[in-house]
Design a protein around this motif. Structure first.
Motif, PDB file in Angstrom:
ATOM      1  N   ILE A  48       0.832  -1.184   0.225  1.00 12.36           N
ATOM      2  CA  ILE A  48       0.050   0.100   0.177  1.00 12.36           C
ATOM      3  C   ILE A  48       0.939   1.186  -0.072  1.00 12.36           C
ATOM      4  CG2 ILE A  48      -1.875   1.179   1.409  1.00 12.36           C
ATOM      5  CD1 ILE A  48      -2.515  -1.357   2.501  1.00 12.36           C
ATOM      6  N   ALA A  49       2.120   1.247   0.957  1.00 12.32           N
ATOM      7  CA  ALA A  49       3.017   2.456   0.667  1.00 12.32           C
ATOM      8  C   ALA A  49       3.406   2.478  -0.461  1.00 12.32           C
ATOM      9  CB  ALA A  49       3.864   2.089   1.913  1.00 12.32           C
ATOM     10  N   TRP A  50       3.860   1.264  -1.343  1.00 13.89           N
ATOM     11  CA  TRP A  50       4.323   1.701  -2.451  1.00 13.89           C
ATOM     12  C   TRP A  50       3.552   2.354  -3.443  1.00 13.89           C
ATOM     13  CZ3 TRP A  50       8.822   1.627  -5.021  1.00 13.89           C
ATOM     14  CH2 TRP A  50       8.818   1.125  -6.448  1.00 13.89           C
ATOM     15  N   MET A  51       2.132   2.126  -3.454  1.00 10.79           N
ATOM     16  CA  MET A  51       1.254   2.693  -4.336  1.00 10.79           C
ATOM     17  C   MET A  51       1.083   4.210  -3.705  1.00 10.79           C
ATOM     18  SD  MET A  51      -1.755   0.040  -5.029  1.00 10.79           S
ATOM     19  CE  MET A  51      -2.155  -0.344  -3.103  1.00 10.79           C
ATOM     20  N   ASP A  52       1.511   4.498  -2.575  1.00 11.74           N
ATOM     21  CA  ASP A  52       1.357   6.117  -1.927  1.00 11.74           C
ATOM     22  C   ASP A  52       2.661   6.716  -1.815  1.00 11.74           C
ATOM     23  OD1 ASP A  52      -1.356   5.715  -1.618  1.00 11.74           O
ATOM     24  OD2 ASP A  52      -1.287   4.939   0.244  1.00 11.74           O
ATOM     25  N   ARG A  53       3.641   6.048  -2.542  1.00 15.49           N
ATOM     26  CA  ARG A  53       5.112   6.233  -2.316  1.00 15.49           C
ATOM     27  C   ARG A  53       5.200   7.996  -2.799  1.00 15.49           C
ATOM     28  NH1 ARG A  53       4.766   3.461  -6.826  1.00 15.49           N
ATOM     29  NH2 ARG A  53       5.502   4.058  -8.856  1.00 15.49           N
ATOM     30  N   ARG A  54       4.732   8.420  -3.739  1.00 18.27           N
ATOM     31  CA  ARG A  54       4.719  10.060  -3.931  1.00 18.27           C
ATOM     32  C   ARG A  54       4.252  10.749  -2.903  1.00 18.27           C
ATOM     33  NH1 ARG A  54       2.678  10.305 -10.341  1.00 18.27           N
ATOM     34  NH2 ARG A  54       4.259   9.071 -11.136  1.00 18.27           N
ATOM     35  N   GLN A  55       3.065  10.274  -2.291  1.00 20.03           N
ATOM     36  CA  GLN A  55       2.805  11.077  -1.152  1.00 20.03           C
ATOM     37  C   GLN A  55       3.629  11.016   0.097  1.00 20.03           C
ATOM     38  OE1 GLN A  55      -1.773  11.880  -0.807  1.00 20.03           O
ATOM     39  NE2 GLN A  55      -1.856  10.245  -2.371  1.00 20.03           N
ATOM     40  N   LEU A  56       4.022   9.821   0.328  1.00 19.21           N
ATOM     41  CA  LEU A  56       5.046   9.629   1.596  1.00 19.21           C
ATOM     42  C   LEU A  56       6.340  10.393   1.459  1.00 19.21           C
ATOM     43  CD1 LEU A  56       4.406   5.590   1.925  1.00 19.21           C
ATOM     44  CD2 LEU A  56       3.879   7.369   3.455  1.00 19.21           C
ATOM     45  N   ARG A  57       6.617  10.437   0.296  1.00 18.49           N
ATOM     46  CA  ARG A  57       7.866  11.279  -0.137  1.00 18.49           C
ATOM     47  C   ARG A  57       7.752  12.557   0.514  1.00 18.49           C
ATOM     48  NH1 ARG A  57       8.390   9.236  -5.595  1.00 18.49           N
ATOM     49  NH2 ARG A  57       9.760   7.346  -5.493  1.00 18.49           N
ATOM     50  N   VAL A 193      -2.689   7.684   3.758  1.00 10.63           N
ATOM     51  CA  VAL A 193      -1.537   7.901   3.600  1.00 10.63           C
ATOM     52  C   VAL A 193      -0.820   7.986   4.943  1.00 10.63           C
ATOM     53  CG1 VAL A 193       0.661   9.312   2.889  1.00 10.63           C
ATOM     54  CG2 VAL A 193      -1.520   8.804   1.455  1.00 10.63           C
ATOM     55  N   TRP A 194      -1.211   8.631   5.930  1.00  9.56           N
ATOM     56  CA  TRP A 194      -0.636   8.861   7.150  1.00  9.56           C
ATOM     57  C   TRP A 194      -0.916   7.412   8.017  1.00  9.56           C
ATOM     58  CZ3 TRP A 194       2.842  10.868   9.587  1.00  9.56           C
ATOM     59  CH2 TRP A 194       2.813  11.224  11.045  1.00  9.56           C
ATOM     60  N   ALA A 195      -1.876   6.455   7.620  1.00 12.81           N
ATOM     61  CA  ALA A 195      -1.777   5.224   8.121  1.00 12.81           C
ATOM     62  C   ALA A 195      -0.704   4.401   7.607  1.00 12.81           C
ATOM     63  CB  ALA A 195      -3.485   4.588   8.005  1.00 12.81           C
ATOM     64  N   SER A 196      -0.396   4.539   6.398  1.00 13.81           N
ATOM     65  CA  SER A 196       0.616   3.649   5.771  1.00 13.81           C
ATOM     66  C   SER A 196       2.007   4.201   6.201  1.00 13.81           C
ATOM     67  CB  SER A 196       0.477   3.757   4.106  1.00 13.81           C
ATOM     68  OG  SER A 196      -0.767   3.612   3.594  1.00 13.81           O
ATOM     69  N   ALA A 197       1.920   5.400   6.765  1.00 11.18           N
ATOM     70  CA  ALA A 197       3.194   6.041   7.173  1.00 11.18           C
ATOM     71  C   ALA A 197       3.565   5.287   8.587  1.00 11.18           C
ATOM     72  CB  ALA A 197       3.165   7.760   7.323  1.00 11.18           C
ATOM     73  N   GLN A 198       2.465   5.216   9.310  1.00 12.05           N
ATOM     74  CA  GLN A 198       2.480   4.606  10.766  1.00 12.05           C
ATOM     75  C   GLN A 198       2.677   2.952  10.380  1.00 12.05           C
ATOM     76  OE1 GLN A 198      -0.465   5.738  13.765  1.00 12.05           O
ATOM     77  NE2 GLN A 198      -0.789   7.700  12.713  1.00 12.05           N
ATOM     78  N   GLY A 199       2.105   2.167   9.640  1.00 12.89           N
ATOM     79  CA  GLY A 199       2.626   1.096   9.591  1.00 12.89           C
ATOM     80  C   GLY A 199       4.211   0.785   8.863  1.00 12.89           C
ATOM     81  N   VAL A 200       4.629   1.580   8.019  1.00 14.58           N
ATOM     82  CA  VAL A 200       5.972   1.740   7.675  1.00 14.58           C
ATOM     83  C   VAL A 200       6.841   1.633   8.838  1.00 14.58           C
ATOM     84  CG1 VAL A 200       7.824   2.586   6.366  1.00 14.58           C
ATOM     85  CG2 VAL A 200       5.419   2.394   5.380  1.00 14.58           C
ATOM     86  N   ALA A 201       6.478   2.827   9.860  1.00 15.24           N
ATOM     87  CA  ALA A 201       7.338   3.044  10.951  1.00 15.24           C
ATOM     88  C   ALA A 201       7.059   1.983  12.025  1.00 15.24           C
ATOM     89  CB  ALA A 201       6.761   4.257  11.611  1.00 15.24           C
ATOM     90  N   THR A 202       6.150   1.140  11.870  1.00 10.78           N
ATOM     91  CA  THR A 202       6.009   0.080  13.078  1.00 10.78           C
ATOM     92  C   THR A 202       6.658  -1.249  12.703  1.00 10.78           C
ATOM     93  OG1 THR A 202       3.607   0.817  13.528  1.00 10.78           O
ATOM     94  CG2 THR A 202       4.043  -1.492  14.168  1.00 10.78           C
ATOM     95  N   LEU A 203       6.755  -1.380  11.384  1.00  7.66           N
ATOM     96  CA  LEU A 203       7.628  -2.487  10.733  1.00  7.66           C
ATOM     97  C   LEU A 203       8.951  -2.751  11.530  1.00  7.66           C
ATOM     98  CD1 LEU A 203       7.295  -4.993   8.935  1.00  7.66           C
ATOM     99  CD2 LEU A 203       8.230  -3.779   6.982  1.00  7.66           C
ATOM    100  N   PRO A 204       9.787  -1.747  11.451  1.00  5.72           N
ATOM    101  CA  PRO A 204      11.026  -2.153  11.993  1.00  5.72           C
ATOM    102  C   PRO A 204      11.112  -2.492  13.646  1.00  5.72           C
ATOM    103  CG  PRO A 204      11.052   0.066  11.531  1.00  5.72           C
ATOM    104  CD  PRO A 204       9.805  -0.608  10.923  1.00  5.72           C
ATOM    105  N   LEU A 205      10.183  -1.801  14.221  1.00  7.59           N
ATOM    106  CA  LEU A 205       9.957  -1.801  15.659  1.00  7.59           C
ATOM    107  C   LEU A 205       9.408  -3.277  15.961  1.00  7.59           C
ATOM    108  CD1 LEU A 205       8.281   1.478  16.676  1.00  7.59           C
ATOM    109  CD2 LEU A 205      10.818   0.927  16.976  1.00  7.59           C
ATOM    110  N   ALA A 206       8.663  -3.755  15.080  1.00  9.02           N
ATOM    111  CA  ALA A 206       7.837  -5.011  15.305  1.00  9.02           C
ATOM    112  C   ALA A 206       8.792  -6.049  15.103  1.00  9.02           C
ATOM    113  CB  ALA A 206       6.774  -5.118  14.484  1.00  9.02           C
ATOM    114  N   LEU A 207       9.711  -5.939  14.027  1.00 11.06           N
ATOM    115  CA  LEU A 207      10.767  -6.978  13.671  1.00 11.06           C
ATOM    116  C   LEU A 207      11.638  -6.981  14.607  1.00 11.06           C
ATOM    117  CD1 LEU A 207      11.611  -8.868  11.369  1.00 11.06           C
ATOM    118  CD2 LEU A 207      12.784  -6.916  10.350  1.00 11.06           C
ATOM    119  N   LEU A 208      12.291  -5.965  15.330  1.00 14.29           N
ATOM    120  CA  LEU A 208      13.393  -5.899  16.293  1.00 14.29           C
ATOM    121  C   LEU A 208      12.806  -6.806  17.366  1.00 14.29           C
ATOM    122  CD1 LEU A 208      14.910  -2.462  15.611  1.00 14.29           C
ATOM    123  CD2 LEU A 208      16.027  -4.739  15.476  1.00 14.29           C
ATOM    124  N   GLY A 209      11.446  -6.236  17.894  1.00 10.36           N
ATOM    125  CA  GLY A 209      10.834  -6.837  19.068  1.00 10.36           C
ATOM    126  C   GLY A 209      10.698  -8.352  18.780  1.00 10.36           C
TER     127      GLY A 209
END
Length: 316
Positions: A48-57, A193-209
Protein backbone atom coordinates in the motif's frame (compact mmCIF):
# COMPACT_ATOMS: atom_id res chain seq x y z
CA UNK A 1 -19.43 15.42 10.96
CA UNK A 2 -21.86 12.57 10.17
CA UNK A 3 -19.25 10.93 7.94
CA UNK A 4 -16.69 11.33 10.72
CA UNK A 5 -18.98 9.52 13.17
CA UNK A 6 -19.45 6.65 10.68
CA UNK A 7 -15.69 6.35 10.24
CA UNK A 8 -15.26 6.24 14.04
CA UNK A 9 -17.92 3.51 14.26
CA UNK A 10 -16.17 1.46 11.58
CA UNK A 11 -12.83 1.83 13.38
CA UNK A 12 -14.38 0.69 16.66
CA UNK A 13 -15.97 -2.39 15.12
CA UNK A 14 -12.61 -3.45 13.68
CA UNK A 15 -10.59 -2.56 16.78
CA UNK A 16 -12.87 -4.80 18.83
CA UNK A 17 -11.19 -7.76 17.11
CA UNK A 18 -7.96 -7.20 19.06
CA UNK A 19 -9.66 -8.18 22.31
CA UNK A 20 -10.40 -11.72 21.17
CA UNK A 21 -6.90 -12.47 19.83
CA UNK A 22 -5.47 -13.27 23.29
CA UNK A 23 -8.53 -15.42 24.04
CA UNK A 24 -8.06 -17.43 20.84
CA UNK A 25 -4.31 -17.87 21.51
CA UNK A 26 -4.09 -18.30 25.30
CA UNK A 27 -0.90 -20.36 25.11
CA UNK A 28 0.95 -17.63 23.16
CA UNK A 29 2.89 -14.99 25.14
CA UNK A 30 1.37 -11.51 25.01
CA UNK A 31 4.63 -10.08 23.65
CA UNK A 32 4.60 -12.53 20.73
CA UNK A 33 1.02 -11.60 19.89
CA UNK A 34 1.84 -7.89 20.04
CA UNK A 35 4.94 -8.12 17.85
CA UNK A 36 3.23 -10.61 15.53
CA UNK A 37 0.21 -8.38 14.98
CA UNK A 38 2.32 -5.33 14.15
CA UNK A 39 4.78 -7.28 12.05
CA UNK A 40 1.76 -8.33 9.99
CA UNK A 41 0.57 -4.70 9.96
CA UNK A 42 3.89 -3.48 8.65
CA UNK A 43 4.15 -6.17 5.97
CA UNK A 44 0.57 -5.54 4.82
CA UNK A 45 1.35 -1.82 4.62
CA UNK A 46 4.37 -2.23 2.31
CA UNK A 47 2.48 -2.73 -0.99
CA UNK A 48 0.00 0.00 0.00
CA UNK A 49 2.90 2.33 0.83
CA UNK A 50 4.45 1.57 -2.57
CA UNK A 51 1.25 2.80 -4.24
CA UNK A 52 1.32 5.92 -2.01
CA UNK A 53 5.07 6.47 -2.40
CA UNK A 54 4.74 9.90 -4.03
CA UNK A 55 2.72 11.27 -1.13
CA UNK A 56 4.93 9.53 1.44
CA UNK A 57 7.96 11.32 -0.03
CA UNK A 58 6.31 14.62 0.91
CA UNK A 59 6.58 13.75 4.62
CA UNK A 60 9.39 15.54 6.43
CA UNK A 61 11.89 14.06 8.88
CA UNK A 62 9.81 15.38 11.80
CA UNK A 63 6.72 13.72 10.31
CA UNK A 64 8.47 10.34 10.24
CA UNK A 65 9.72 10.80 13.82
CA UNK A 66 6.13 11.51 14.87
CA UNK A 67 4.92 8.40 13.03
CA UNK A 68 7.61 6.38 14.83
CA UNK A 69 6.48 7.70 18.24
CA UNK A 70 2.85 6.94 17.46
CA UNK A 71 3.79 3.44 16.30
CA UNK A 72 5.85 2.71 19.43
CA UNK A 73 3.33 3.97 22.02
CA UNK A 74 -0.06 3.69 20.31
CA UNK A 75 0.61 0.40 18.59
CA UNK A 76 3.23 -1.88 20.14
CA UNK A 77 3.28 -0.76 23.79
CA UNK A 78 -0.51 -0.38 23.91
CA UNK A 79 -1.26 -3.83 22.53
CA UNK A 80 1.49 -5.47 24.58
CA UNK A 81 -0.15 -4.13 27.76
CA UNK A 82 -3.67 -4.93 26.54
CA UNK A 83 -2.83 -8.53 25.59
CA UNK A 84 -1.05 -8.99 28.94
CA UNK A 85 -4.10 -7.64 30.76
CA UNK A 86 -6.55 -9.89 28.90
CA UNK A 87 -4.47 -13.02 29.50
CA UNK A 88 -4.28 -12.26 33.24
CA UNK A 89 -7.75 -10.85 33.93
CA UNK A 90 -9.95 -12.12 31.11
CA UNK A 91 -11.67 -9.87 28.59
CA UNK A 92 -14.33 -7.96 30.63
CA UNK A 93 -12.08 -6.02 33.03
CA UNK A 94 -9.57 -4.71 30.42
CA UNK A 95 -12.44 -4.05 28.01
CA UNK A 96 -14.33 -1.95 30.53
CA UNK A 97 -11.20 -0.09 31.66
CA UNK A 98 -10.50 0.69 28.01
CA UNK A 99 -14.16 1.71 27.97
CA UNK A 100 -13.28 4.71 30.15
CA UNK A 101 -11.20 6.14 27.28
CA UNK A 102 -14.07 8.24 25.90
CA UNK A 103 -14.26 10.22 29.14
CA UNK A 104 -10.51 10.18 29.84
CA UNK A 105 -9.72 11.51 26.38
CA UNK A 106 -12.53 14.08 26.58
CA UNK A 107 -11.21 15.41 29.90
CA UNK A 108 -7.62 15.49 28.66
CA UNK A 109 -8.63 17.17 25.39
CA UNK A 110 -10.69 19.68 27.36
CA UNK A 111 -7.52 20.80 29.13
CA UNK A 112 -5.22 20.47 26.18
CA UNK A 113 -7.18 21.47 23.07
CA UNK A 114 -9.74 23.94 24.40
CA UNK A 115 -8.44 26.74 22.20
CA UNK A 116 -8.63 24.62 19.04
CA UNK A 117 -11.69 22.43 19.63
CA UNK A 118 -13.73 24.37 22.21
CA UNK A 119 -14.23 23.74 25.92
CA UNK A 120 -16.80 21.85 28.02
CA UNK A 121 -17.67 23.06 31.53
CA UNK A 122 -16.43 20.49 34.04
CA UNK A 123 -19.78 20.36 35.88
CA UNK A 124 -21.41 19.29 32.58
CA UNK A 125 -18.91 16.43 32.23
CA UNK A 126 -19.46 15.03 35.72
CA UNK A 127 -22.75 13.12 35.04
CA UNK A 128 -21.32 11.09 32.14
CA UNK A 129 -18.10 10.46 34.07
CA UNK A 130 -19.98 9.06 37.07
CA UNK A 131 -22.27 6.90 34.89
CA UNK A 132 -19.35 5.33 33.01
CA UNK A 133 -17.41 4.55 36.19
CA UNK A 134 -20.55 2.98 37.63
CA UNK A 135 -20.61 0.71 34.58
CA UNK A 136 -16.99 -0.28 35.15
CA UNK A 137 -17.79 -1.05 38.80
CA UNK A 138 -20.71 -3.32 37.80
CA UNK A 139 -18.54 -5.46 35.51
CA UNK A 140 -15.67 -5.61 37.98
CA UNK A 141 -17.98 -6.74 40.79
CA UNK A 142 -18.83 -9.84 38.73
CA UNK A 143 -15.19 -10.60 37.97
CA UNK A 144 -14.02 -10.13 41.58
CA UNK A 145 -16.88 -12.25 42.93
CA UNK A 146 -15.77 -15.09 40.65
CA UNK A 147 -12.28 -14.89 42.18
CA UNK A 148 -13.30 -14.79 45.85
CA UNK A 149 -12.82 -18.55 46.20
CA UNK A 150 -9.54 -18.47 44.27
CA UNK A 151 -6.04 -18.37 45.71
CA UNK A 152 -4.21 -15.15 46.51
CA UNK A 153 -2.03 -15.74 43.48
CA UNK A 154 -5.06 -15.73 41.17
CA UNK A 155 -6.36 -12.51 42.71
CA UNK A 156 -2.92 -10.93 42.39
CA UNK A 157 -2.81 -12.00 38.75
CA UNK A 158 -6.17 -10.32 38.22
CA UNK A 159 -4.90 -7.11 39.83
CA UNK A 160 -1.71 -7.15 37.74
CA UNK A 161 -3.88 -7.55 34.66
CA UNK A 162 -5.83 -4.47 35.72
CA UNK A 163 -2.58 -2.51 36.10
CA UNK A 164 -1.51 -3.52 32.58
CA UNK A 165 -4.91 -2.33 31.34
CA UNK A 166 -4.37 1.06 33.03
CA UNK A 167 -1.03 1.46 31.23
CA UNK A 168 -2.85 0.62 27.99
CA UNK A 169 -5.38 3.36 28.82
CA UNK A 170 -2.52 5.84 29.30
CA UNK A 171 -0.97 4.85 25.96
CA UNK A 172 -4.23 5.25 24.11
CA UNK A 173 -5.03 8.54 25.77
CA UNK A 174 -1.75 9.92 24.46
CA UNK A 175 -2.03 8.39 20.97
CA UNK A 176 -5.30 9.90 19.64
CA UNK A 177 -4.40 13.36 20.95
CA UNK A 178 -1.00 13.38 19.22
CA UNK A 179 -2.38 11.69 16.11
CA UNK A 180 -5.20 14.25 15.88
CA UNK A 181 -2.67 17.07 16.30
CA UNK A 182 -0.82 15.96 13.18
CA UNK A 183 -3.99 15.38 11.14
CA UNK A 184 -5.59 18.68 12.14
CA UNK A 185 -2.35 20.54 11.37
CA UNK A 186 -2.15 18.83 7.95
CA UNK A 187 -5.72 19.01 6.57
CA UNK A 188 -4.37 18.70 3.02
CA UNK A 189 -2.85 15.25 3.71
CA UNK A 190 -4.64 11.99 3.00
CA UNK A 191 -5.47 10.11 6.25
CA UNK A 192 -4.89 6.81 4.42
CA UNK A 193 -1.32 7.85 3.65
CA UNK A 194 -0.75 8.73 7.31
CA UNK A 195 -2.00 5.24 8.26
CA UNK A 196 0.50 3.78 5.79
CA UNK A 197 3.28 5.92 7.24
CA UNK A 198 2.54 4.55 10.70
CA UNK A 199 2.56 1.01 9.30
CA UNK A 200 5.96 1.57 7.71
CA UNK A 201 7.27 3.06 10.98
CA UNK A 202 5.87 0.12 12.94
CA UNK A 203 7.56 -2.55 10.81
CA UNK A 204 11.19 -2.17 12.03
CA UNK A 205 10.05 -1.86 15.66
CA UNK A 206 7.92 -5.00 15.40
CA UNK A 207 10.68 -6.90 13.59
CA UNK A 208 13.30 -6.00 16.19
CA UNK A 209 10.90 -6.87 18.99
CA UNK A 210 10.02 -10.22 17.40
CA UNK A 211 13.68 -11.17 16.88
CA UNK A 212 14.61 -9.99 20.39
CA UNK A 213 11.82 -12.07 21.91
CA UNK A 214 12.92 -15.11 19.88
CA UNK A 215 16.49 -14.75 21.15
CA UNK A 216 15.33 -14.21 24.75
CA UNK A 217 13.09 -17.28 24.71
CA UNK A 218 15.90 -19.39 23.25
CA UNK A 219 18.48 -18.19 25.77
CA UNK A 220 16.14 -18.57 28.74
CA UNK A 221 15.27 -22.11 27.67
CA UNK A 222 11.52 -21.57 27.49
CA UNK A 223 9.56 -24.50 26.12
CA UNK A 224 7.90 -22.69 23.22
CA UNK A 225 8.36 -23.53 19.55
CA UNK A 226 9.46 -20.33 17.86
CA UNK A 227 9.04 -18.57 15.51
CA UNK A 228 5.29 -19.20 15.14
CA UNK A 229 4.38 -21.34 18.14
CA UNK A 230 2.49 -24.65 18.37
CA UNK A 231 -0.25 -23.58 15.93
CA UNK A 232 1.68 -21.75 13.21
CA UNK A 233 -1.01 -21.60 10.51
CA UNK A 234 -3.66 -20.43 12.97
CA UNK A 235 -1.29 -17.85 14.48
CA UNK A 236 -0.17 -16.43 11.14
CA UNK A 237 -3.74 -16.27 9.78
CA UNK A 238 -5.06 -14.52 12.88
CA UNK A 239 -2.19 -12.01 12.93
CA UNK A 240 -2.79 -11.18 9.25
CA UNK A 241 -6.53 -10.70 9.85
CA UNK A 242 -5.95 -8.45 12.86
CA UNK A 243 -3.10 -6.65 11.10
CA UNK A 244 -5.26 -5.87 8.06
CA UNK A 245 -8.58 -5.01 9.67
CA UNK A 246 -7.75 -3.78 13.17
CA UNK A 247 -4.41 -2.13 12.37
CA UNK A 248 -4.31 -0.71 8.84
CA UNK A 249 -8.00 -0.34 8.02
CA UNK A 250 -8.95 0.59 11.59
CA UNK A 251 -6.19 3.23 11.72
CA UNK A 252 -7.23 4.62 8.35
CA UNK A 253 -10.88 4.95 9.46
CA UNK A 254 -9.81 6.54 12.74
CA UNK A 255 -7.60 9.02 10.88
CA UNK A 256 -10.56 9.96 8.69
CA UNK A 257 -12.67 10.54 11.82
CA UNK A 258 -9.90 12.48 13.61
CA UNK A 259 -9.52 14.87 10.69
CA UNK A 260 -13.26 15.63 10.68
CA UNK A 261 -14.20 15.75 14.37
CA UNK A 262 -13.12 17.72 17.46
CA UNK A 263 -10.81 15.55 19.58
CA UNK A 264 -13.07 15.60 22.64
CA UNK A 265 -15.94 14.31 20.47
CA UNK A 266 -13.92 11.75 18.48
CA UNK A 267 -12.42 10.34 21.66
CA UNK A 268 -15.84 9.61 23.09
CA UNK A 269 -16.73 7.53 20.04
CA UNK A 270 -14.14 4.92 21.05
CA UNK A 271 -17.12 3.43 22.89
CA UNK A 272 -17.83 1.52 19.67
CA UNK A 273 -14.59 -0.43 20.24
CA UNK A 274 -15.63 -1.31 23.78
CA UNK A 275 -19.09 -2.49 22.78
CA UNK A 276 -17.73 -4.50 19.84
CA UNK A 277 -15.08 -6.13 22.04
CA UNK A 278 -17.64 -7.15 24.67
CA UNK A 279 -19.99 -8.52 22.00
CA UNK A 280 -17.19 -10.54 20.33
CA UNK A 281 -16.01 -11.92 23.69
CA UNK A 282 -19.47 -13.15 24.70
CA UNK A 283 -20.13 -14.57 21.22
CA UNK A 284 -16.81 -16.42 21.41
CA UNK A 285 -17.67 -17.87 24.83
CA UNK A 286 -21.23 -18.72 23.63
CA UNK A 287 -22.88 -17.20 26.67
CA UNK A 288 -25.00 -14.24 27.62
CA UNK A 289 -23.52 -11.55 29.86
CA UNK A 290 -24.43 -11.73 33.54
CA UNK A 291 -27.08 -9.23 34.70
CA UNK A 292 -24.48 -6.99 36.37
CA UNK A 293 -22.28 -7.06 33.27
CA UNK A 294 -25.30 -6.20 31.15
CA UNK A 295 -26.11 -3.34 33.51
CA UNK A 296 -22.51 -2.16 33.19
CA UNK A 297 -22.77 -2.18 29.39
CA UNK A 298 -26.03 -0.21 29.52
CA UNK A 299 -24.49 2.33 31.90
CA UNK A 300 -21.48 2.67 29.60
CA UNK A 301 -23.73 3.42 26.62
CA UNK A 302 -25.88 5.85 28.62
CA UNK A 303 -22.76 7.59 29.95
CA UNK A 304 -21.26 8.17 26.53
CA UNK A 305 -24.61 9.24 25.02
CA UNK A 306 -24.88 11.73 27.89
CA UNK A 307 -21.38 12.99 27.12
CA UNK A 308 -22.17 13.36 23.42
CA UNK A 309 -25.10 15.63 24.24
CA UNK A 310 -22.70 18.16 25.75
CA UNK A 311 -21.21 20.20 22.94
CA UNK A 312 -17.89 22.03 23.20
CA UNK A 313 -18.16 25.83 23.40
CA UNK A 314 -15.73 27.94 21.40
CA UNK A 315 -13.31 30.09 23.38
CA UNK A 316 -13.11 33.67 22.15
Amino acid sequence: MGIGVLYAMAAGLMWGLVFIGPLLLPEYPAALQSFGRYLAFGLITLPIAWMDRRQLRLLSKSDWIEALKLAAVGNILYYLCLASAIQRSGAPLPTMLIGTLPVVIAITANYRNAQRDGSIAWRRMLPSLLIIFAGVACVNSVEIAALQAASDKDIQTYIVGGLFALVAVACWTWYPLRNADWLRHHPDRNPRVWASAQGVATLPLALLGYLGLWIYMSVSGQDFSMPFGPRPQYFITLMLIIGLFASWLGTMCWNQASQRLPTNLAGQLIVFETLAALAYAFILSKRMPEPMVLLGIILLIVGVVTALRVKPQAIH
